[in-house]
Design a protein around this motif. Sequence first.
Motif, PDB file in Angstrom:
ATOM      1  N   MET A 214      20.702  94.255 -22.201  1.00  0.00           N
ATOM      2  CA  MET A 214      21.364  93.403 -21.257  1.00  0.00           C
ATOM      3  C   MET A 214      22.147  92.158 -21.638  1.00  0.00           C
ATOM      4  SD  MET A 214      19.543  91.313 -17.783  1.00  0.00           S
ATOM      5  CE  MET A 214      19.165  92.918 -17.048  1.00  0.00           C
ATOM      6  N   ARG A 215      23.346  92.073 -21.076  1.00  0.00           N
ATOM      7  CA  ARG A 215      24.073  90.940 -21.668  1.00  0.00           C
ATOM      8  C   ARG A 215      23.653  89.459 -21.211  1.00  0.00           C
ATOM      9  NH1 ARG A 215      29.228  92.565 -18.558  1.00  0.00           N
ATOM     10  NH2 ARG A 215      27.296  93.009 -17.141  1.00  0.00           N
ATOM     11  N   THR A 216      24.083  88.543 -21.969  1.00  0.00           N
ATOM     12  CA  THR A 216      23.531  87.301 -21.357  1.00  0.00           C
ATOM     13  C   THR A 216      24.730  86.414 -20.868  1.00  0.00           C
ATOM     14  OG1 THR A 216      23.719  86.338 -23.832  1.00  0.00           O
ATOM     15  CG2 THR A 216      21.418  87.297 -23.313  1.00  0.00           C
ATOM     16  N   CYS A 217      24.193  85.494 -19.875  1.00  0.00           N
ATOM     17  CA  CYS A 217      25.412  84.395 -19.771  1.00  0.00           C
ATOM     18  C   CYS A 217      24.742  83.011 -19.976  1.00  0.00           C
ATOM     19  CB  CYS A 217      25.975  84.661 -18.450  1.00  0.00           C
ATOM     20  SG  CYS A 217      27.132  83.294 -17.932  1.00  0.00           S
ATOM     21  N   LEU A 218      25.497  82.222 -20.426  1.00  0.00           N
ATOM     22  CA  LEU A 218      24.955  80.768 -20.987  1.00  0.00           C
ATOM     23  C   LEU A 218      25.663  80.069 -19.526  1.00  0.00           C
ATOM     24  CD1 LEU A 218      23.254  78.452 -22.393  1.00  0.00           C
ATOM     25  CD2 LEU A 218      25.534  78.453 -23.766  1.00  0.00           C
TER      26      LEU A 218
ATOM     27  N   PHE B 136      34.888  87.272 -13.762  1.00  0.00           N
ATOM     28  CA  PHE B 136      33.992  87.923 -14.661  1.00  0.00           C
ATOM     29  C   PHE B 136      34.627  89.272 -14.715  1.00  0.00           C
ATOM     30  CE2 PHE B 136      29.860  85.770 -16.324  1.00  0.00           C
ATOM     31  CZ  PHE B 136      30.473  84.536 -16.083  1.00  0.00           C
ATOM     32  N   GLN B 137      35.200  89.908 -13.922  1.00  0.00           N
ATOM     33  CA  GLN B 137      35.916  91.219 -13.849  1.00  0.00           C
ATOM     34  C   GLN B 137      37.307  91.110 -14.628  1.00  0.00           C
ATOM     35  OE1 GLN B 137      36.062  93.309 -10.257  1.00  0.00           O
ATOM     36  NE2 GLN B 137      37.977  94.569 -10.857  1.00  0.00           N
ATOM     37  N   GLU B 138      37.860  90.116 -14.127  1.00  0.00           N
ATOM     38  CA  GLU B 138      39.227  89.602 -14.853  1.00  0.00           C
ATOM     39  C   GLU B 138      39.202  89.720 -16.436  1.00  0.00           C
ATOM     40  OE1 GLU B 138      41.390  86.466 -13.092  1.00  0.00           O
ATOM     41  OE2 GLU B 138      41.142  87.149 -11.002  1.00  0.00           O
ATOM     42  N   VAL B 139      38.156  89.070 -16.969  1.00  0.00           N
ATOM     43  CA  VAL B 139      37.952  88.809 -18.285  1.00  0.00           C
ATOM     44  C   VAL B 139      37.140  90.188 -19.125  1.00  0.00           C
ATOM     45  CG1 VAL B 139      37.995  86.431 -18.262  1.00  0.00           C
ATOM     46  CG2 VAL B 139      35.852  87.420 -18.187  1.00  0.00           C
ATOM     47  N   GLY B 140      36.836  90.947 -18.149  1.00  0.00           N
ATOM     48  CA  GLY B 140      36.295  92.320 -18.680  1.00  0.00           C
ATOM     49  C   GLY B 140      34.665  92.097 -18.884  1.00  0.00           C
ATOM     50  N   LEU B 141      33.907  91.443 -18.332  1.00  0.00           N
ATOM     51  CA  LEU B 141      32.635  91.191 -18.464  1.00  0.00           C
ATOM     52  C   LEU B 141      31.922  92.305 -17.582  1.00  0.00           C
ATOM     53  CD1 LEU B 141      32.432  87.542 -18.982  1.00  0.00           C
ATOM     54  CD2 LEU B 141      31.389  89.179 -20.556  1.00  0.00           C
ATOM     55  N   ILE B 142      32.466  92.629 -16.264  1.00  0.00           N
ATOM     56  CA  ILE B 142      32.086  93.528 -15.449  1.00  0.00           C
ATOM     57  C   ILE B 142      32.977  94.461 -15.167  1.00  0.00           C
ATOM     58  CG2 ILE B 142      30.250  91.974 -14.591  1.00  0.00           C
ATOM     59  CD1 ILE B 142      31.934  91.578 -12.045  1.00  0.00           C
ATOM     60  N   ALA B 143      32.661  95.591 -14.760  1.00  0.00           N
ATOM     61  CA  ALA B 143      33.383  97.078 -14.410  1.00  0.00           C
ATOM     62  C   ALA B 143      34.201  96.365 -13.076  1.00  0.00           C
ATOM     63  CB  ALA B 143      32.924  98.194 -14.300  1.00  0.00           C
TER      64      ALA B 143
ATOM     65  N   GLY C 163      31.193  83.632 -34.842  1.00  0.00           N
ATOM     66  CA  GLY C 163      30.918  84.197 -33.748  1.00  0.00           C
ATOM     67  C   GLY C 163      31.281  83.594 -32.412  1.00  0.00           C
ATOM     68  N   GLY C 164      31.846  82.309 -32.597  1.00  0.00           N
ATOM     69  CA  GLY C 164      31.995  81.715 -31.345  1.00  0.00           C
ATOM     70  C   GLY C 164      33.286  81.969 -30.643  1.00  0.00           C
ATOM     71  N   ASP C 165      33.948  82.944 -31.199  1.00  0.00           N
ATOM     72  CA  ASP C 165      35.292  83.473 -30.657  1.00  0.00           C
ATOM     73  C   ASP C 165      34.882  84.628 -29.545  1.00  0.00           C
ATOM     74  OD1 ASP C 165      34.425  84.915 -32.504  1.00  0.00           O
ATOM     75  OD2 ASP C 165      36.322  85.719 -33.088  1.00  0.00           O
ATOM     76  N   LEU C 166      33.710  85.010 -29.804  1.00  0.00           N
ATOM     77  CA  LEU C 166      33.334  86.390 -28.846  1.00  0.00           C
ATOM     78  C   LEU C 166      32.960  85.982 -27.452  1.00  0.00           C
ATOM     79  CD1 LEU C 166      31.389  88.169 -31.556  1.00  0.00           C
ATOM     80  CD2 LEU C 166      33.760  88.584 -31.005  1.00  0.00           C
ATOM     81  N   PRO C 167      32.273  84.914 -27.062  1.00  0.00           N
ATOM     82  CA  PRO C 167      32.018  84.860 -25.671  1.00  0.00           C
ATOM     83  C   PRO C 167      33.240  84.575 -24.967  1.00  0.00           C
ATOM     84  CG  PRO C 167      30.717  83.336 -26.995  1.00  0.00           C
ATOM     85  CD  PRO C 167      31.759  83.921 -27.825  1.00  0.00           C
TER      86      PRO C 167
END
Length: 127
Positions: A1-5, A115-122, A72-76
């Motif tokens: 499962m993906r995490t969101c801070l 979140f959809q716009e940035v590709g986090l959800i379909a 890895g801070g460039d990934l979120p």
Amino acid sequence: MRTCLVVDDSSVVRKIARRFLEELDFQIIEAENGERALDACRRAMPAAVLLDWNMPVMDGHEFLLHLRRLPGGDLPKVVFCTTENGIDHISRALEAGADEYIMKPFDKDIIAAKFQEVGLIAASMPA
């Protein structure tokens, strides 16, 4: 499962964001300021960060500058969520590495759309 801070000094905002994001299948980590958020990222880098601007100890802008320098801070994907709506704030956020920017108050549909716009959800994910 993906995490969101979820980073916000308001426990109410964190609770609301948690509810919306859990419905979008995110596991939630919370932090009440940028310093605590950086500590959380050093332990485990999240897939996404929902970030307030104005917080004590370390604000969202300073946090984002530090995050983007971590391994890895460039990934979120970072979505600023704030009452600051001036073009100067938006420009500073994007220059610091934010992927999107939403205004408070927000609802589940707004979060889902960003979140959809940035590709986090379909696109087919129900909002």
